[in-house]
Motif scaffolding. Structure first.
Motif, PDB file in Angstrom:
ATOM      1  N   ASN A  28     -31.195 -11.611  16.459  1.00 52.67           N
ATOM      2  CA  ASN A  28     -30.682 -12.937  16.183  1.00 52.67           C
ATOM      3  C   ASN A  28     -31.769 -13.981  16.323  1.00 52.67           C
ATOM      4  N   SER A  70     -21.674 -15.874  15.976  1.00 49.36           N
ATOM      5  CA  SER A  70     -22.633 -15.875  17.082  1.00 49.36           C
ATOM      6  C   SER A  70     -22.314 -17.020  18.022  1.00 49.36           C
ATOM      7  N   PHE A 112     -29.335 -17.790  22.737  1.00 53.41           N
ATOM      8  CA  PHE A 112     -28.387 -16.879  22.122  1.00 53.41           C
ATOM      9  C   PHE A 112     -27.595 -16.121  23.188  1.00 53.41           C
ATOM     10  N   GLU A 121     -23.496 -11.867  19.449  1.00 52.74           N
ATOM     11  CA  GLU A 121     -23.051 -11.907  18.067  1.00 52.74           C
ATOM     12  C   GLU A 121     -21.998 -10.830  17.867  1.00 52.74           C
TER      13      GLU A 121
END
Lengths: 111, 112
Positions: free
Chosen positions: A98, B33, B45, B48
């Protein structure tokens, strides 16, 4: 761990001036995105660059992806107060990881 | 075309409590996400989800968890809240194979 740095951290300019903000890393990214975020809102995608050396233009904004796909720049011509916001770059890893975000450049364009 | 919806927009909790945040992606987007945004750490992050399966996970403690439903809606849960969990939690959706990531407006969580 892939990290992105952005410079400058803060930028305050007068309406009509030009500016460039930078996004740098020691890592290679398969693609890189630029976002603008306004207070109280989520980031809005401006552009995605994929190919090393690629240049994309979006009205007064010009985006460039470095030849080695490790860095990028965003150039704004004749800045307007509406360009004010937090500019974020985000890199996508080469193995489908990601996106990793830089800390952002906070731009203020004064009328 | 409706954007990404996050609820609630604002939330105040106390230490030790737990919280559940919700995200409805753009119709047709199957990847969702989650990110945490703080002044000190920026956007980080969390995880996801794609087709109800966690596909990637960031470097956060197990107190942070999530799930995705068959209609692609997603929730994230934070248990045993700490002061440092105060942040803007952002959800982003995308269609597989495209770079068109769309963020929601976020949920502003304050832990007292």
């Amino acid at each position: 761990t892939q990290l992105l740095e952005q410079s400058p951290q803060f930028l305050s300019i007068q309406e009509g001036e030009n500016l460039t903000v930078y996004c740098n890393s020691s890592s290679v990214f398969s693609s890189l995105q630029w976002y603008r975020q306004e207070p109280g809102e989520g980031p809005v995608l401006l552009v995605t660059v994929v190919t090393g050396g690629e240049v994309k233009k979006l009205k007064r904004l010009t985006f460039q992806f470095g030849d080695a796909r490790k860095d990028s720049s965003l150039h704004i011509t004749a800045a307007q107060p509406g360009d004010t916001g937090l500019y974020l770059c985000a890199g996508e890893g080469n193995y489908g990881q990601n996106f990793v975000f830089g800390p952002g450049t906070r731009l203020s364009v004064l009328p | 075309k409706a954007g990404v919806t996050q609820t609630p927009r604002y939330l105040i909790k106390t230490r030790g409590q737990q919280v559940t945040l919700s995200c409805s992606p753009i119709s047709g987007h199957r990847s969702v996400s989650w990110y945490q945004q703080t002044p000190g750490q920026g956007l980080q992050f969390l995880f996801e989800y794609f087709s109800e399966t966690q596909r990637n996970k960031g470097n956060f403690p197990g107190r942070f968890s999530g799930r995705q439903f068959s209609n692609s809606r997603s929730e994230m849960n934070v248990s045993t809240l700490e002061l440092g969990d105060s942040a803007l939690y952002l959800c982003a959706s995308s269609f597989p194979g495209t770079s068109g990531t769309v963020f929601g407006p976020g949920t502003r969580l304050t832990v007292l």
